[in-house]
Write an enzyme that holds these catalytic residues in place. Structure first.
Site, PDB file in Angstrom:
ATOM      1  N   ASP A   1       0.810  -1.222   0.000  1.00  0.00           N
ATOM      2  CA  ASP A   1       0.000   0.000   0.000  1.00  0.00           C
ATOM      3  C   ASP A   1       0.846   1.276   0.000  1.00  0.00           C
ATOM      4  O   ASP A   1       0.322   2.353  -0.309  1.00  0.00           O
ATOM      5  CB  ASP A   1      -0.921   0.024   1.222  1.00  0.00           C
ATOM      6  CG  ASP A   1      -1.842  -1.178   1.288  1.00  0.00           C
ATOM      7  OD1 ASP A   1      -2.139  -1.740   0.215  1.00  0.00           O
ATOM      8  OD2 ASP A   1      -2.238  -1.567   2.397  1.00  0.00           O
TER       9      ASP A   1
ATOM     10  N   ARG B   1      -0.372  -9.179  -4.658  1.00  0.00           N
ATOM     11  CA  ARG B   1       0.581  -9.598  -3.638  1.00  0.00           C
ATOM     12  C   ARG B   1       1.399 -10.808  -4.069  1.00  0.00           C
ATOM     13  O   ARG B   1       2.441 -11.092  -3.491  1.00  0.00           O
ATOM     14  CB  ARG B   1      -0.151  -9.975  -2.349  1.00  0.00           C
ATOM     15  CG  ARG B   1      -0.720  -8.815  -1.582  1.00  0.00           C
ATOM     16  CD  ARG B   1      -1.304  -9.356  -0.303  1.00  0.00           C
ATOM     17  NE  ARG B   1      -1.887  -8.309   0.507  1.00  0.00           N
ATOM     18  CZ  ARG B   1      -2.621  -8.539   1.580  1.00  0.00           C
ATOM     19  NH1 ARG B   1      -2.851  -9.784   1.950  1.00  0.00           N
ATOM     20  NH2 ARG B   1      -3.128  -7.545   2.276  1.00  0.00           N
TER      21      ARG B   1
END
Length: 339
Positions: A126, A272
């Site tokens: 993030d 991810r």
């Protein structure tokens, strides 16, 4: 010293490269001994500790995931720091290198406040940690999102559809902004900037008028001006609501208001997974070697950070006191090209 390593919170490309950097430099330069703590903080509470010699970290810089495992397990509500100290004493662990994001490093700060020797390494796709210019994992996530949006644009253009792409980021819009700019999106929706449905549909309509298939990139934490954030009924172990669903809401709104066939794709954990980018391999390795320097210098309660091109040490409290959000002027630069 005998040093324990753990990776906690969400997984992230580059975790193994950090582990490799810590162990290789720590063994070769400082002659430290290392142990791995399995599945994040859970291993500290449940006493799941394994040896971590340098032979186990060879070739790890390109490997995705984490060889130690991870979890969103909160040690504070499962035994607390007293149990952590008990397990560390049993294994004669002198210090911890904690690799994680905001929630994980907040726990690391609490450990330090209670007298546990700890150094943090900033990990999150993030890119929302204060006190560091960049976190490893972010570059890989943006690259994956950009490639996915590029692919979706071709199928959108083939069918003259509007494509809505929901990306991760929780309460910040770094992934959405960077991937949206890189892929030439016609609208980028991020939590930091309130946008009305009318503004979004105007951008979509302008792209349609130019005979383009509109592409909208939306961060999972985005909300339209005056509305509430879309959250799941479920929460993680730190009590934070799970996000997701805004992409589908945007899709319905665009289709209803413009009449254009619209499709939604939520990239989710694709961002991810897989191998880290070359940038993240280098940054993660630099973080790992700097972290073991900090441990050896006994800079407890600090986190390694990137300032410009240089690796620095910052206080864990400074790193976790506030989210690093997207400045409005950066979104404004991208908005010039919307529609």
């Amino acid at each position: 010293m005998k040093i324990g390593l753990l990776t906690a919170g969400g997984d992230c490309p580059g975790l193994n490269a950090v582990i490799r950097g810590v162990v290789l430099k720590g063994d070769r330069i400082y002659e430290h001994e290392f142990v791995g703590i399995k599945d994040g903080f859970r291993g500290l509470i449940e006493d799941d500790i394994v040896p971590l010699p340098r032979q186990k970290v060879r070739g790890l810089s390109k490997v995705g995931g984490t060889i130690l495992g991870t979890s969103r397990f909160s040690p504070i509500t499962h035994g607390g720091t007293e149990r952590v100290k008990e397990v560390m004493a049993k294994h004669e662990i002198d210090a911890l290198v904690v690799i994680g994001g905001e929630g994980t490093l907040t726990v690391a700060r609490m450990f330090h406040d209670d007298g546990i020797n700890v150094v943090g390494v900033p990990k999150t796709i993030d890119n929302d940690l204060s006190a560091t210019d960049r976190t490893f994992g972010f570059d890989t996530a943006v690259s994956i999102a950009t490639e996915s949006i590029d692919r979706l644009r071709t199928t959108g253009e083939a069918h003259s559809r509007c494509m809505v792409v929901e990306v991760m980021g929780r309460h910040v819009g770094w992934i959405a902004l960077h991937a949206g700019i890189a892929s030439g999106a016609h609208a980028i929706l991020i939590p930091e900037v309130p946008v009305t449905p009318d503004e979004l549909c105007d951008w979509v309509q302008r792209a349609m008028d130019r005979r383009r298939a509109p592409t909208v990139v939306v961060a999972e934490g985005f909300t339209f001006a005056g509305t509430e954030q879309i959250e799941s009924d479920r929460v993680d172990s730190f009590g934070r609501p799970l996000l997701g669903g805004i992409g589908e809401a945007v899709t319905r709104l665009v289709e209803e208001r413009t009449g254009l066939e619209t499709r939604n794709t939520t990239l989710g954990h694709l961002q991810r997974g897989g191998v880290p980018s070359s940038y993240d391999r280098v940054l993660a390795t630099r973080f790992g070697t700097a972290a073991i320097d900090s441990v050896s210098a006994k800079r407890w309660g600090t986190m390694v950070a990137l300032h410009g091109m240089d690796i620095a040490n910052v206080n864990l409290r400074d790193a976790t006191s506030a989210l690093k959000t997207v400045p409005r002027d950066q979104w404004d630069e991208a908005a010039i090209m919307f529609g």
